[in-house]
Motif scaffolding. Structure first.
Motif, PDB file in Angstrom:
ATOM      1  N   UNK A 244       0.785  -1.302   0.019  1.00  0.00           N
ATOM      2  CA  UNK A 244       0.054   0.026  -0.007  1.00  0.00           C
ATOM      3  C   UNK A 244       0.790   1.307   0.118  1.00  0.00           C
ATOM      4  N   UNK A 251      -4.553   3.251  -0.331  1.00  0.00           N
ATOM      5  CA  UNK A 251      -4.576   3.357   1.203  1.00  0.00           C
ATOM      6  C   UNK A 251      -5.578   1.955   1.470  1.00  0.00           C
ATOM      7  N   UNK A 252      -5.289   1.300   2.738  1.00  0.00           N
ATOM      8  CA  UNK A 252      -6.422   0.117   3.065  1.00  0.00           C
ATOM      9  C   UNK A 252      -7.821   1.157   3.369  1.00  0.00           C
ATOM     10  N   UNK A 255      -6.947   2.944   6.366  1.00  0.00           N
ATOM     11  CA  UNK A 255      -6.157   4.068   6.063  1.00  0.00           C
ATOM     12  C   UNK A 255      -4.548   3.684   6.136  1.00  0.00           C
ATOM     13  N   UNK A 256      -4.362   2.279   6.259  1.00  0.00           N
ATOM     14  CA  UNK A 256      -3.100   1.681   6.514  1.00  0.00           C
ATOM     15  C   UNK A 256      -2.297   2.058   5.025  1.00  0.00           C
ATOM     16  N   UNK A 257      -1.037   2.173   5.421  1.00  0.00           N
ATOM     17  CA  UNK A 257       0.002   2.130   4.232  1.00  0.00           C
ATOM     18  C   UNK A 257       1.275   0.999   4.287  1.00  0.00           C
ATOM     19  N   UNK A 258       1.847   0.953   3.612  1.00  0.00           N
ATOM     20  CA  UNK A 258       3.150   0.165   3.786  1.00  0.00           C
ATOM     21  C   UNK A 258       2.986  -1.300   3.296  1.00  0.00           C
TER      22      UNK A 258
ATOM     23  N   UNK B  17      -4.929  -3.056   3.450  1.00  0.00           N
ATOM     24  CA  UNK B  17      -5.194  -2.971   2.151  1.00  0.00           C
ATOM     25  C   UNK B  17      -6.131  -1.856   1.321  1.00  0.00           C
ATOM     26  N   UNK B  18      -7.254  -1.625   0.887  1.00  0.00           N
ATOM     27  CA  UNK B  18      -7.591  -0.669  -0.244  1.00  0.00           C
ATOM     28  C   UNK B  18      -9.070  -0.409   0.098  1.00  0.00           C
ATOM     29  N   UNK B  19      -9.289   0.747   0.054  1.00  0.00           N
ATOM     30  CA  UNK B  19     -10.709   1.143   0.174  1.00  0.00           C
ATOM     31  C   UNK B  19     -11.216   1.602  -1.320  1.00  0.00           C
ATOM     32  N   UNK B  25     -11.541   6.306   3.835  1.00  0.00           N
ATOM     33  CA  UNK B  25     -10.783   5.220   4.808  1.00  0.00           C
ATOM     34  C   UNK B  25     -11.506   5.364   6.151  1.00  0.00           C
ATOM     35  N   UNK B  26     -11.684   4.564   6.868  1.00  0.00           N
ATOM     36  CA  UNK B  26     -12.079   4.505   8.318  1.00  0.00           C
ATOM     37  C   UNK B  26     -10.989   5.125   9.106  1.00  0.00           C
ATOM     38  N   UNK B  69       4.270   5.349   7.578  1.00  0.00           N
ATOM     39  CA  UNK B  69       5.569   5.325   7.194  1.00  0.00           C
ATOM     40  C   UNK B  69       5.387   6.199   5.803  1.00  0.00           C
ATOM     41  N   UNK B  70       6.373   6.066   5.243  1.00  0.00           N
ATOM     42  CA  UNK B  70       6.526   6.920   3.862  1.00  0.00           C
ATOM     43  C   UNK B  70       5.901   8.052   3.823  1.00  0.00           C
TER      44      UNK B  70
END
Lengths: 270, 70
Positions: A244, A251-252, A255-258, B17-19, B25-26, B69-70
């Motif tokens: 991600x 993003x998930x 809202x998670x990334x990486x 993962x992906x919305x 996003x939540x 991150x990033x």
């Protein structure tokens, strides 16, 4: 996770001291044992199991499976028994606490030993859990048949669902898990597998909608993260790792990334 | 201190993962993976020595930020 919390001290840090999780003391400690992690360009570091004196007794690929993680953790404890001893409090545990500890440490024979004189519904339930984890379905059902009353009803429903999952009875899996009550501590786990059941019945869109709703409505825990993983993975092409980024819609749902790990194995056709 | 983020990278136990394009996003909360992280290292190291436990150390090789991150 319970094994880690029982017998290890989890710690994470950024090898770069400029990062949010930068930690010079940690960097010095780790690079003394693993000099290759001290360079300017480091490929994905392994997870290290280390003694407080700085000796590496185990390492796990960042991309390792759950089974690999558990194997290395158990081997590390076996190879460094001085760090695996019972605590003073654990020495005083009664039979149920000893059985819980043994379950957490994946020492299943010790669960039976701890409960050998116990005939309560809780004891039957815990023995059934061991058999579920071992895939001994017939024996599992015998134990769960002795778990009467309401206290463990949802737990038993979820535990028995693993047989339906393992044997590919997805319609039954979905139907059974929809009975798990909202107040149950197993509710998010049940919702995750309802999505899995829908997915394997060929209803990918329904599964995604179910995971999306679950992620949005329930408090976050490991099952919500797993639903997040399944949701993303089910919407992207198979093959490769799940990565991600902070850009666009990658993003998930949370809202998670990486790096999100390998592909969710629960989506693999059965 | 719990990690103020969910770094799936930390081990193969957390992930994500992906919305859909039509949804926000939540909201991401504190790490709820269940691992009881001990930070900073001086505390983790002291705990490992005092409790006679092994350290479970995940070095991260990319820039970490307060929100991930990033």
């Amino acid at each position: 996770m319970r094994l880690v919390n029982r017998r290890f001290i989890p710690f994470a840090f950024d090898l770069s001291s400029r990062g949010f999780l930068g930690d010079k003391a940690a960097r010095d400690f780790v690079t003394k044992a693993r000099p290759e992690y001290g360079g300017g360009s480091v490929s994905t570091p392994k997870l290290l199991i280390m003694t407080p004196e700085g000796k590496v007794v185990g390492s796990i690929s960042n991309y390792g499976s759950t089974q690999e993680v558990l194997r290395v953790l158990q081997e590390s404890l076996k190879n460094a028994p001085a760090y695996a001893a019972l605590t003073e409090a654990e020495k005083e545990y009664g039979p149920y606490q000893r059985a819980e500890l043994a379950l957490d440490l994946l020492q299943y024979d010790d669960v039976y030993k701890a409960l050998r004189s116990e005939t309560t519904v809780r004891a039957h339930y815990m023995r059934g859990v061991v058999k579920r984890r071992r895939g001994q379905w017939r024996q599992m059902n015998q134990d769960f048949a002795n778990v009467k009353g309401d206290e463990f009803a949802d737990h038993v429903r979820v535990e028995k669902a693993y047989e339906l999952w393992a044997t590919g009875k997805f319609a039954e899996l979905e139907k059974s898990l929809r009975k798990v009550r909202r107040a149950s501590t197993r509710y998010s786990e049940a919702q995750y597998f309802i999505g899995i059941a829908l997915f394997h019945q060929g209803h990918a869109k329904k599964a995604q909608a179910h995971w999306r709703k679950t992620i949005k409505k329930l408090p976050q825990d490991g099952w919500i993260y797993r639903a997040d993983w399944a949701l993303h993975d089910s919407q992207t092409k198979r093959g490769g790792a799940v990565m991600m980024t902070s850009a666009g819609n990658s993003k998930s749902a949370l809202g998670r990334i990486g790096y999100m790990g390998r592909r969710n194995p629960d989506l693999t056709p059965r | 201190m719990k990690l103020r983020m969910t770094l799936t990278v930390l081990c193969a136990m957390t992930l994500p993962s992906v919305a859909g394009e039509d949804e926000a996003p939540a909201r991401l909360s504190m790490d709820k993976t269940g691992l009881r992280w001990i930070e900073p290292f001086t505390n983790a190291h002291a705990a490992a020595k005092a409790q006679k436990r092994l350290l479970f150390v995940k070095p991260i090789a990319f820039g970490t930020k307060p929100n991930g991150c990033w």
